[in-house]
Motif scaffolding. Sequence first.
Motif, PDB file in Angstrom:
ATOM      1  N   THR A   1     -65.160 -14.251  21.450  1.00  0.00           N
ATOM      2  CA  THR A   1     -65.714 -15.265  22.344  1.00  0.00           C
ATOM      3  C   THR A   1     -67.232 -15.294  22.190  1.00  0.00           C
ATOM      4  O   THR A   1     -67.847 -14.275  21.907  1.00  0.00           O
ATOM      5  N   GLY A   2     -67.821 -16.476  22.390  1.00  0.00           N
ATOM      6  CA  GLY A   2     -69.259 -16.638  22.172  1.00  0.00           C
ATOM      7  C   GLY A   2     -69.424 -17.846  21.257  1.00  0.00           C
ATOM      8  O   GLY A   2     -68.473 -18.612  21.045  1.00  0.00           O
ATOM      9  N   SER A   3     -70.601 -17.995  20.668  1.00  0.00           N
ATOM     10  CA  SER A   3     -70.815 -19.168  19.829  1.00  0.00           C
ATOM     11  C   SER A   3     -69.812 -19.208  18.672  1.00  0.00           C
ATOM     12  O   SER A   3     -69.348 -20.270  18.263  1.00  0.00           O
ATOM     13  N   SER A   4     -69.427 -18.040  18.173  1.00  0.00           N
ATOM     14  CA  SER A   4     -68.488 -17.997  17.036  1.00  0.00           C
ATOM     15  C   SER A   4     -67.159 -18.672  17.369  1.00  0.00           C
ATOM     16  O   SER A   4     -66.514 -19.257  16.494  1.00  0.00           O
TER      17      SER A   4
ATOM     18  N   GLY B   1     -78.977 -11.983  21.411  1.00  0.00           N
ATOM     19  CA  GLY B   1     -78.643 -12.186  22.826  1.00  0.00           C
ATOM     20  C   GLY B   1     -77.392 -13.017  23.024  1.00  0.00           C
ATOM     21  O   GLY B   1     -76.635 -13.280  22.089  1.00  0.00           O
ATOM     22  N   TYR B   2     -77.218 -13.401  24.260  1.00  0.00           N
ATOM     23  CA  TYR B   2     -76.027 -14.171  24.666  1.00  0.00           C
ATOM     24  C   TYR B   2     -76.287 -15.656  24.419  1.00  0.00           C
ATOM     25  O   TYR B   2     -76.618 -16.393  25.347  1.00  0.00           O
TER      26      TYR B   2
ATOM     27  N   MET C   1     -70.109  -4.524  23.546  1.00  0.00           N
ATOM     28  CA  MET C   1     -69.068  -4.150  24.528  1.00  0.00           C
ATOM     29  C   MET C   1     -68.097  -3.111  23.965  1.00  0.00           C
ATOM     30  O   MET C   1     -67.767  -2.140  24.636  1.00  0.00           O
TER      31      MET C   1
ATOM     32  N   GLY D   1     -70.110 -11.675  18.053  1.00  0.00           N
ATOM     33  CA  GLY D   1     -71.503 -11.804  18.466  1.00  0.00           C
ATOM     34  C   GLY D   1     -72.118 -10.430  18.735  1.00  0.00           C
ATOM     35  O   GLY D   1     -71.398  -9.438  18.919  1.00  0.00           O
TER      36      GLY D   1
HETATM   37  C1  LIG Z   1     -66.061  -9.182  29.329  1.00  0.00           C
HETATM   38  C2  LIG Z   1     -66.907 -10.419  29.501  1.00  0.00           C
HETATM   39  N1  LIG Z   1     -68.074 -10.350  30.168  1.00  0.00           N
HETATM   40  C3  LIG Z   1     -68.859 -11.455  30.282  1.00  0.00           C
HETATM   41  C4  LIG Z   1     -68.462 -12.643  29.729  1.00  0.00           C
HETATM   42  C5  LIG Z   1     -69.351 -13.875  29.850  1.00  0.00           C
HETATM   43  N2  LIG Z   1     -69.824 -14.261  28.500  1.00  0.00           N
HETATM   44  C6  LIG Z   1     -69.220 -15.234  27.794  1.00  0.00           C
HETATM   45  S1  LIG Z   1     -69.924 -15.485  26.325  1.00  0.00           S
HETATM   46  C7  LIG Z   1     -71.086 -14.308  26.595  1.00  0.00           C
HETATM   47  C8  LIG Z   1     -72.168 -14.026  25.596  1.00  0.00           C
HETATM   48  C9  LIG Z   1     -71.657 -13.697  24.228  1.00  0.00           C
HETATM   49  O1  LIG Z   1     -72.758 -13.301  23.459  1.00  0.00           O
HETATM   50  P1  LIG Z   1     -72.564 -12.904  21.964  1.00  0.00           P
HETATM   51  O2  LIG Z   1     -71.366 -12.061  21.797  1.00  0.00           O
HETATM   52  O3  LIG Z   1     -73.840 -12.354  21.467  1.00  0.00           O
HETATM   53  O4  LIG Z   1     -72.219 -14.298  21.252  1.00  0.00           O
HETATM   54  P2  LIG Z   1     -73.222 -15.517  20.995  1.00  0.00           P
HETATM   55  O5  LIG Z   1     -72.831 -16.614  21.909  1.00  0.00           O
HETATM   56  O6  LIG Z   1     -74.608 -15.030  21.225  1.00  0.00           O
HETATM   57  O7  LIG Z   1     -73.012 -15.888  19.565  1.00  0.00           O
HETATM   58  C10 LIG Z   1     -70.897 -13.711  27.841  1.00  0.00           C
HETATM   59  C11 LIG Z   1     -71.742 -12.636  28.385  1.00  0.00           C
HETATM   60  C12 LIG Z   1     -67.216 -12.670  29.079  1.00  0.00           C
HETATM   61  N3  LIG Z   1     -66.720 -13.778  28.543  1.00  0.00           N
HETATM   62  N4  LIG Z   1     -66.475 -11.554  28.947  1.00  0.00           N
END
Ligand SMILES: Cc1ncc(C[n+]2csc(CCOP(=O)(O)OP(=O)(O)O)c2C)c(N)n1
Length: 548
Positions: free
Chosen positions: A388-391, A469-470, A445, A439
């Motif tokens: 989960t994230g931008s990917s 970062g997030y 985590m 990410g």
């Molecule tokens: C266990 C958990 N905690 C918090 C979140 C909220 N959350 C969703 S995306 C994200 C950031 C992801 O950051 P990263 O892994 O660096 O991916 P990026 O979007 O930066 O590529 C967070 C904190 C979540 N989805 N799951």
Amino acid sequence: MTDRKMTVGRYLVRRLEQLGLKHAFGVPGDYVLTFLDLLEESSIDLVNTCNELNAGYAADGYARVTGLGAVCITYGVGGFSAYNAVAGAFAERIPLVVISGGPKLSLRGRLHPNLLHHTIGDMNLQRDIFDRITQAAIVLRNPVQALRQIDETLAVCVRHSRPVYIEIPADMVDEPCEEPGSWTPDRALHLDADVLAEAVEETLSLMSSASSPVILAGVEVCRLNTQEALLEVVERTGYPVATTALGKGVIPEHTNGYIGTYFGALANESTRRIVEASDLVLCLGAWTTDIDLGGYTAHLDPGRLIVANNERVWVKRHVYDHVPLKDFLAALCLALSTMALPEGRPALPLHPPSAPFVPSPPALLSADRFWARINRFIADDHILVVDTGSSAFEGLKLCLPAGADYVSQCFYASIGFAIPATLGIKLAAPRYRPIVFVGDGAFQMTGQELSTIIRRNLNPVIFLVNNDGYQVERVIYDNVYNDLQRWEYALLPEAYGGKRGVAVRTEGDLEAVLRQAAEQKDALVFADVRLKRDDFSETLRRLGETLR
Ligand SMILES: Cc1ncc(C[n+]2csc(CCOP(=O)(O)OP(=O)(O)O)c2C)c(N)n1
Ligand SMILES: [Mg+2]
């Protein structure tokens, strides 16, 4: 195991073997040790993970590939640590067996409960919470009833494709019991044939008058093993077919009529247009959830939907109960074999083929260029594992060649899923090479599970998408809470007992890593892909605009 005396613990292990389980994931603890000894003497390989959350994710990944996963944990400290992974498995319909050791029945209620370590004093609490996030949660309290309980609970797990919880108190493991006979769990969901006939009749009537129908295929097609029937419906109708986000990969992407992944406003424009302009969207095994459909950006009018899921079919706003997806698809295929549908559906745009990529070696790598290059890299024996994230949003736009597969926990969307899930996925499917996108935030985590991947000599290619970062949160609202401590990620594989990873800054660096991946097919490849923190891809910019 046959020359040993049969016990409740051995019975459970034997049933898991009979279901084809080859690996289980877990962390030891005194309440579960005697059961773990039985696993060690069985054909099931117990894989130690760094913590129970990771064990849950690994077993989830394993189950996504094989159809069954198992976690073995100790009581309280272990069980409570696993909740998030099990809740995710419940939300995304993953058949997972959670086996927890437990305090001896002979001690429960005798001592003051607070005297039992790892507990908070309530001996029912762990089961009660699991009861809310599994399809069935049992405590084995009696050796005679235990056998039937085990059989029924395991059958529920595979029938509903959902986690179950089995608590085995330490003094129940060695209780003698009968030998397990041969056994095939009943996987059929309850069907009402008359209701099915009416649901199919109404569906066909809407299909025969639809002028721009489309199929939206979802993840349950895969969870409930109905891929063949889906392909037959696609072929017989000739309808364009998209998948939801969670459903990516349920239909081979070279299938005639495939138009891409639909996730609301974030999908390819042509996919979005076809789905949203359709006068009849046949949602097969597709959940119409917010994230799965692009974070509240989907425009699907319920008055134009037929939604066939798991055990019910919605036609517009009314519902037919007790119609399992499998039976609905089978009946639809049968009816379509004798029925002519209206001609004249629009010519389909092809699923966007990826454009040729010409690297410019000294150029700093951008997010858009990274994903464009990756789209040319994916091969038939790859299984993409996307956190989960931008990917997660970029991954949905990748084109999967025939044979390639895709795993993402993109509905429950707990960051940190991908690395431990990769451990499970690779053990479940040795012929696949996992290509992982995680990410920097997600990696922080659960990234320590990389050490088990190294310990087991597994060969994923891991792209740590490091945007400082997030980013997916940053694009919606930015503040210091989206910043992370910067780690030297490429050093970590070495710290965990493997070879040092590489930092990728330029397009040339990326080419070198891809060459390394091609040359060292059996080795782990780890790339810390450095992207600028404000390098928002086109998809992400649209996400930000829509969600802000
Ligand atoms: C266990 C958990 N905690 C918090 C979140 C909220 N959350 C969703 S995306 C994200 C950031 C992801 O950051 P990263 O892994 O660096 O991916 P990026 O979007 O930066 O590529 C967070 C904190 C979540 N989805 N799951
Ligand atoms: Mg990040």
